[in-house]
Write a protein that holds these residues in place. Structure first.
Motif, PDB file in Angstrom:
ATOM      1  N   UNK A  46       0.945  -1.071  -0.360  1.00  0.00           N
ATOM      2  CA  UNK A  46       0.060   0.064  -0.234  1.00  0.00           C
ATOM      3  C   UNK A  46       1.114   0.970   0.127  1.00  0.00           C
ATOM      4  N   UNK A  47       0.891   2.015  -0.878  1.00  0.00           N
ATOM      5  CA  UNK A  47       1.405   3.545  -1.008  1.00  0.00           C
ATOM      6  C   UNK A  47       0.920   4.049  -1.585  1.00  0.00           C
ATOM      7  N   UNK A  48       1.082   5.706  -1.308  1.00  0.00           N
ATOM      8  CA  UNK A  48       0.932   7.278  -1.812  1.00  0.00           C
ATOM      9  C   UNK A  48       1.836   7.039  -3.569  1.00  0.00           C
ATOM     10  N   UNK A  49       1.157   7.523  -4.450  1.00  0.00           N
ATOM     11  CA  UNK A  49       1.477   7.562  -5.402  1.00  0.00           C
ATOM     12  C   UNK A  49       0.416   9.445  -5.960  1.00  0.00           C
ATOM     13  N   UNK A  50       1.880  10.334  -6.191  1.00  0.00           N
ATOM     14  CA  UNK A  50       1.461  12.048  -6.248  1.00  0.00           C
ATOM     15  C   UNK A  50       2.074  11.463  -7.904  1.00  0.00           C
ATOM     16  N   UNK A  51       0.682  12.145  -8.381  1.00  0.00           N
ATOM     17  CA  UNK A  51       0.467  12.797 -10.022  1.00  0.00           C
ATOM     18  C   UNK A  51       0.936  14.323 -10.373  1.00  0.00           C
ATOM     19  N   UNK A  52       2.294  14.924 -10.596  1.00  0.00           N
ATOM     20  CA  UNK A  52       2.204  16.459 -10.988  1.00  0.00           C
ATOM     21  C   UNK A  52       1.508  16.399 -12.701  1.00  0.00           C
ATOM     22  N   UNK A  53       0.912  17.582 -12.738  1.00  0.00           N
ATOM     23  CA  UNK A  53       0.641  18.095 -14.365  1.00  0.00           C
ATOM     24  C   UNK A  53       1.089  19.514 -14.525  1.00  0.00           C
ATOM     25  N   UNK A  54       1.969  19.184 -15.541  1.00  0.00           N
ATOM     26  CA  UNK A  54       2.109  20.731 -16.091  1.00  0.00           C
ATOM     27  C   UNK A  54       1.707  20.712 -17.827  1.00  0.00           C
TER      28      UNK A  54
END
Length: 97
Positions: free
Chosen positions: A35-43
């Motif tokens: 179980x893990x956090x996944x961060x997506x940044x968009x630009x």
């Protein structure tokens, strides 16, 4: 070559559950999934991803999923979204304090 600043348009923070192919056993128990956090940044049509390596409880590492999700959601992400950065060093300067 001139590089344009990168503006962070949006962020998405998800909690991902990934089944393990084989169980992982340590002294405190056996894990059957990660179980893990996944961060997506968009630009501007591009995306960048970062995954957390902490566990749900402070077992092998003292950092927890709940604590890291709160830090990202309440502190770090609000400082990034809508801002422009000339380089990764500019992000570091913003977040260092």
């Amino acid at each position: 070559m001139t590089v344009s600043p990168l503006k962070i348009d949006s962020a998405e923070l998800r909690l991902v559950r990934l089944p393990l192919l084989t169980p992982f056993t340590i002294a405190t128990g056996t894990m059957h999934e990660k179980l893990f956090p996944l961060l997506t940044l968009r630009s501007g049509g591009i995306e960048g991803y970062a995954e957390g390596v902490m566990d749900p409880l402070p077992d092998y590492l003292d950092e927890t999923i709940a604590g890291s999700m709160m830090l990202l959601r309440d502190v770090l992400i609000p400082q990034l979204v809508g801002k422009s950065f000339a380089s990764p060093a500019a992000v570091e300067e913003l977040l260092t304090p």
